[in-house]
Design a protein around this motif. Structure first.
Motif, mmCIF file in Angstrom:
data_model
loop_
_atom_site.group_PDB
_atom_site.id
_atom_site.type_symbol
_atom_site.label_atom_id
_atom_site.label_comp_id
_atom_site.label_asym_id
_atom_site.label_seq_id
_atom_site.Cartn_x
_atom_site.Cartn_y
_atom_site.Cartn_z
ATOM 1 N N PRO A 112 0.461 -0.916 0.064
ATOM 2 C CA PRO A 112 -0.124 0.096 0.487
ATOM 3 C C PRO A 112 0.857 1.316 0.080
ATOM 4 O O PRO A 112 1.908 1.291 0.857
ATOM 5 C CB PRO A 112 -0.560 -0.365 1.147
ATOM 6 N N GLY A 113 0.442 2.319 -0.435
ATOM 7 C CA GLY A 113 1.194 3.327 -0.391
ATOM 8 C C GLY A 113 -0.109 4.604 -0.449
ATOM 9 O O GLY A 113 -1.080 4.379 0.313
ATOM 10 N N ARG A 114 0.548 5.739 -0.178
ATOM 11 C CA ARG A 114 -0.375 7.144 -0.198
ATOM 12 C C ARG A 114 -1.685 7.460 -1.062
ATOM 13 O O ARG A 114 -1.724 7.893 -2.035
ATOM 14 C CB ARG A 114 0.268 8.493 0.164
ATOM 15 N N GLY A 115 -3.166 6.373 -1.070
ATOM 16 C CA GLY A 115 -3.830 6.195 -1.671
ATOM 17 C C GLY A 115 -3.628 5.598 -3.038
ATOM 18 O O GLY A 115 -5.063 4.855 -3.450
ATOM 19 N N TYR A 116 -2.779 5.102 -4.082
ATOM 20 C CA TYR A 116 -2.295 4.557 -4.910
ATOM 21 C C TYR A 116 -1.711 3.452 -4.754
ATOM 22 O O TYR A 116 -0.315 3.447 -3.611
ATOM 23 C CB TYR A 116 -1.403 5.331 -5.472
ATOM 24 N N PRO A 117 -1.526 1.907 -4.893
ATOM 25 C CA PRO A 117 0.081 1.043 -4.244
ATOM 26 C C PRO A 117 1.303 1.602 -4.960
ATOM 27 O O PRO A 117 1.787 1.972 -6.067
ATOM 28 C CB PRO A 117 -0.513 0.017 -4.729
ATOM 29 N N VAL A 118 2.234 1.076 -4.042
ATOM 30 C CA VAL A 118 3.954 0.916 -5.049
ATOM 31 C C VAL A 118 4.089 -0.102 -4.694
ATOM 32 O O VAL A 118 3.521 -1.253 -4.562
ATOM 33 C CB VAL A 118 5.192 1.258 -3.841
ATOM 34 N N GLY A 119 4.834 -0.796 -6.516
ATOM 35 C CA GLY A 119 5.352 -2.292 -6.835
ATOM 36 C C GLY A 119 4.053 -2.423 -7.793
ATOM 37 O O GLY A 119 3.665 -3.098 -7.694
ATOM 38 N N ALA A 120 3.615 -1.118 -8.586
ATOM 39 C CA ALA A 120 2.452 -1.673 -10.172
ATOM 40 C C ALA A 120 3.277 -0.617 -11.515
ATOM 41 O O ALA A 120 3.370 0.138 -11.027
ATOM 42 C CB ALA A 120 1.425 -1.483 -9.081
ATOM 43 N N ALA A 121 2.031 -0.839 -12.138
ATOM 44 C CA ALA A 121 2.143 -0.210 -13.176
ATOM 45 C C ALA A 121 0.831 -0.235 -13.980
ATOM 46 O O ALA A 121 -0.340 -0.996 -13.146
ATOM 47 C CB ALA A 121 3.084 -0.731 -14.355
ATOM 48 N N PHE A 122 0.342 1.694 -14.785
ATOM 49 C CA PHE A 122 -0.601 1.740 -14.882
ATOM 50 C C PHE A 122 -0.537 2.633 -16.262
ATOM 51 O O PHE A 122 0.351 3.298 -16.486
ATOM 52 C CB PHE A 122 -1.124 2.632 -13.793
ATOM 53 N N PHE A 123 -1.449 1.600 -16.496
ATOM 54 C CA PHE A 123 -1.458 2.228 -18.243
ATOM 55 C C PHE A 123 -3.273 2.458 -18.865
ATOM 56 O O PHE A 123 -4.254 2.208 -18.073
ATOM 57 C CB PHE A 123 -1.857 0.890 -19.436
ATOM 58 N N SER A 124 -3.166 4.371 -19.246
ATOM 59 C CA SER A 124 -4.655 5.183 -19.542
ATOM 60 C C SER A 124 -4.734 5.435 -20.520
ATOM 61 O O SER A 124 -2.941 5.706 -21.212
ATOM 62 C CB SER A 124 -4.315 5.645 -18.504
ATOM 63 N N ARG A 125 -5.290 5.464 -21.296
ATOM 64 C CA ARG A 125 -5.140 6.157 -22.181
ATOM 65 C C ARG A 125 -6.153 7.890 -22.353
ATOM 66 O O ARG A 125 -7.165 7.827 -21.703
ATOM 67 C CB ARG A 125 -6.674 5.730 -23.057
ATOM 68 N N GLY A 126 -5.632 8.661 -22.570
ATOM 69 C CA GLY A 126 -6.045 9.756 -23.381
ATOM 70 C C GLY A 126 -6.317 10.935 -21.943
ATOM 71 O O GLY A 126 -6.234 12.406 -21.760
ATOM 72 N N ARG A 127 -5.419 10.156 -20.688
ATOM 73 C CA ARG A 127 -5.422 10.476 -19.995
ATOM 74 C C ARG A 127 -4.529 10.466 -18.565
ATOM 75 O O ARG A 127 -4.207 9.134 -18.630
ATOM 76 C CB ARG A 127 -6.881 10.666 -18.804
ATOM 77 N N LEU A 128 -3.522 10.918 -17.623
ATOM 78 C CA LEU A 128 -2.298 10.576 -17.334
ATOM 79 C C LEU A 128 -2.520 11.044 -15.919
ATOM 80 O O LEU A 128 -2.727 12.467 -16.124
ATOM 81 C CB LEU A 128 -1.035 10.720 -17.888
ATOM 82 N N TYR A 129 -1.790 10.713 -14.636
ATOM 83 C CA TYR A 129 -2.148 10.768 -14.034
ATOM 84 C C TYR A 129 -0.375 10.973 -12.383
ATOM 85 O O TYR A 129 -0.055 9.944 -12.775
ATOM 86 C CB TYR A 129 -2.800 9.797 -12.845
ATOM 87 N N PRO A 130 -0.517 12.393 -12.682
ATOM 88 C CA PRO A 130 0.848 12.343 -11.987
ATOM 89 C C PRO A 130 0.828 12.246 -10.219
ATOM 90 O O PRO A 130 1.844 11.513 -9.761
ATOM 91 C CB PRO A 130 0.258 13.465 -11.341
ATOM 92 N N ALA A 131 -0.182 12.065 -10.019
ATOM 93 C CA ALA A 131 -0.433 11.298 -8.372
ATOM 94 C C ALA A 131 -0.186 10.061 -8.473
ATOM 95 O O ALA A 131 0.158 9.296 -7.694
ATOM 96 C CB ALA A 131 -1.691 11.621 -7.788
#
Length: 383
Positions: free
Chosen positions: A50-69
Motif C-alpha cells: 500500500p501507498g498513500r492512496g495508490y499502491p507501490v510496486g505497480a504499473a498503470f496504463f491509461s488512454r487519453g488521460r495521465l495521472y501525476p499522482a
C-alpha cells in the motif's frame, strides 16, 4: 510458467505466487486505481504494497488521460549500478566505512566543476534544488557496495564489464525536492483527477517531469562519483533505470500512458532488483511482456507500514544490532527511527519476489549480489 500471473478482474492483474506476501489494502488500492477515468489496465508486481492512496510496486496504463499522482513525488527515483575498481577480496565493511565518512551534506566547492559538468550533460539548468545534488535522501533510498556472489550467466555478466574480484556500487535515489515541488504544485492546481493529454497543462507537467527524470539521473551519478572519490577507487556506470515515471507506450496495439510507481521497466536491458539492506540483490534480464505492462518489481516490497516498525522490533533489536547483518555487512544509518523503518524484517524476502517473476516467465537471473556496506545516513540532512 505463467501461473504466477493472476487476473483479479478484467483490468487488474497481479504477478505473485501463492505464497507471496500481498497486503489486502494494496489489492484494494489496485482495484481503485483501475476505476480511474481512462484507465485501461493495471498490474501489481510481487513487491506490491500500500501507498498513500495508490499502491507501490505497480504499473498503470491509461488512454487519453495521465495521472501525476500515480507517479508520486519522487519522479525519476531509480537504480544505478556502477562497476568499481575496489578489490572485493581485500576490502571489507570496516575499512570501507572509515574511508567513506559522512556524505549527508551538500557537495562542497571542490565539486563545482564536476557539478557543472553533470548539470550541463543532463540539461539541468534552471531546475533548482541544486544543493540536493549528490545526496541520497531519506526513506528507502540508499547506496550500497556489493560483491558478485553467484553468477548464473557468465557471458552476460562479463558483457556488462562486471567481475567477481571487483565490488559494484548500487545507488537508489531520485529527484529529491524537485519532484516533490512538481507534484505539490500539480495537486494544488488539479487535485487527483489527472490531466487530459491534449492540453497545455499536460504538456507543462510532462516538461517538468522530464526535467525531474534528468535531475534524478544526475543525482545518482554525483552520489556514485562522490562515494568512489572517498573510497579511492574509480568506476563506470553500467546501467541507470528509473522506476517512478510516466511515458507514452503502446500496449496491445493501443497507444497511451504507462505509469510506473515502484516498477522497473522490462524493455531497457538488464536491471537490478534489490532486496532489503539485509538481503541479496539480483541482476536480471527482463522479458518485455504486455501482461505485466512491460514492467518488473523494483525491490523486495514492504511487509509493514513505517509507523509500526519500531514498536514491532525495538524489544528484539537495538539500533546497533540492526546496523549489522547476518552477512557480516554493515548499514550506516544514524537515524534511530529510520533504521527500524528500514529493517530487513519490514520487507519481503527478495528470493520470493524474484522467483515469482521468473516463474511467470518475466525475468531470468544473471547474478546474485551480496551486500558489503550500505550507506543511508550519518544522521544529518537525510529528510
Amino acid at each position: 510458467m505463467g501461473n504466477c500471473i493472476k487476473h483479479l478482474s478484467e483490468r487488474v492483474s497481479l504477478i505473485a505466487s501463492d505464497d507471496t506476501w500481498i497486503e489486502g489494502n494494496a489489492i484494494h488500492q489496485l482495484h481503485h486505481t483501475a476505476s480511474l477515468a481512462g484507465m485501461e489496465q493495471v498490474a501489481g508486481m510481487p513487491d506490491l504494497h500500500p501507498g498513500r492512496g495508490y499502491p507501490v510496486g505497480a504499473a498503470f496504463f491509461s488512454r487519453g488521460r495521465l495521472y501525476p499522482a500515480l507517479v508520486g513525488n519522487d519522479i525519476g527515483c531509480g537504480m544505478a549500478l556502477w562497476r568499481t575498481e575496489l578489490d572485493a577480496r581485500k576490502l571489507g565493511a570496516e575499512p570501507l566505512e572509515k574511508r567513506l565518512g559522512n556524505i549527508d551534506g551538500p557537495l562542497d566547492a571542490s565539486w563545482a566543476d564536476t557539478v557543472a559538468q553533470v548539470v550541463a550533460s543532463h540539461a539541468l539548468e534552471g531546475a533548482g534544488h541544486a544543493q540536493a545534488l549528490g545526496t541520497i535522501g531519506g526513506g528507502n533510498h540508499f547506496a550500497e557496495l556489493q560483491r558478485l556472489e553467484e553468477i548464473h550467466d557468465e557471458a552476460a555478466v562479463a558483457a556488462l564489464g562486471l567481475e567477481r574480484r571487483r565490488l559494484v556500487l548500487l545507488v537508489h535515489s531520485g529527484s529529491r525536492g524537485l519532484g516533490q515541488a512538481i507534484l505539490q504544485d500539480h495537486i494544488e492546481r488539479f487535485g487527483h483527477r489527472g490531466l487530459g493529454d491534449d492540453g497545455g497543462d499536460c504538456a507543462d507537467y510532462l516538461a517538468r517531469h522530464a526535467q525531474a527524470l534528468r535531475f534524478a539521473r544526475g543525482n545518482r551519478e554525483l552520489i556514485a562519483r562522490r562515494m568512489l572519490e572517498r573510497l579511492r577507487g574509480g568506476g563506470e556506470r553500467v546501467l541507470d533505470v528509473d522506476h517512478n515515471f510516466v511515458a507514452a507506450a503502446t500496449i496491445g496495439g493501443n497507444t497511451g500512458w504507462l505509469h510506473r510507481k515502484g516498477a522497473t521497466p522490462a524493455d531497457v536491458g538488464a536491471v537490478v532488483i534489490p532486496g532489503s539492506r539485509g538481503d541479496y540483490s539480483y541482476l536480471v534480464e527482463p522479458v518485455a511482456d504486455a501482461r505485466s505492462l512491460l514492467s518488473l518489481a523494483h525491490g523486495a516490497g514492504r511487509k509493514w507500514m513505517r509507523g509500526e516498525c519500531k514498536s514491532r522490533l525495538s524489544a528484539r533489536f537495538t539500533a546497533e544490532q540492526l546496523s549489522r547483518t547476518h552477512f557480516g555487512s554493515r548499514v550506516i544509518c544514524r537515524d534511530r527511527q529510520l533504521i527500524y523503518e528500514e529493517a530487513p524484517q519490514a520487507y519481503k524476502p527478495i528470493d520470493s519476489v524474484v522467483a515469482a517473476l521468473c516463474d511467470a516467465g518475466l525475468a531470468r537471473p544473471l547474478a546474485r549480489l551480496r551486500p558489503v556496506l550500505t550507506y543511508k545516513t550519518q544522521g544529518e540532512c537525510c529528510r
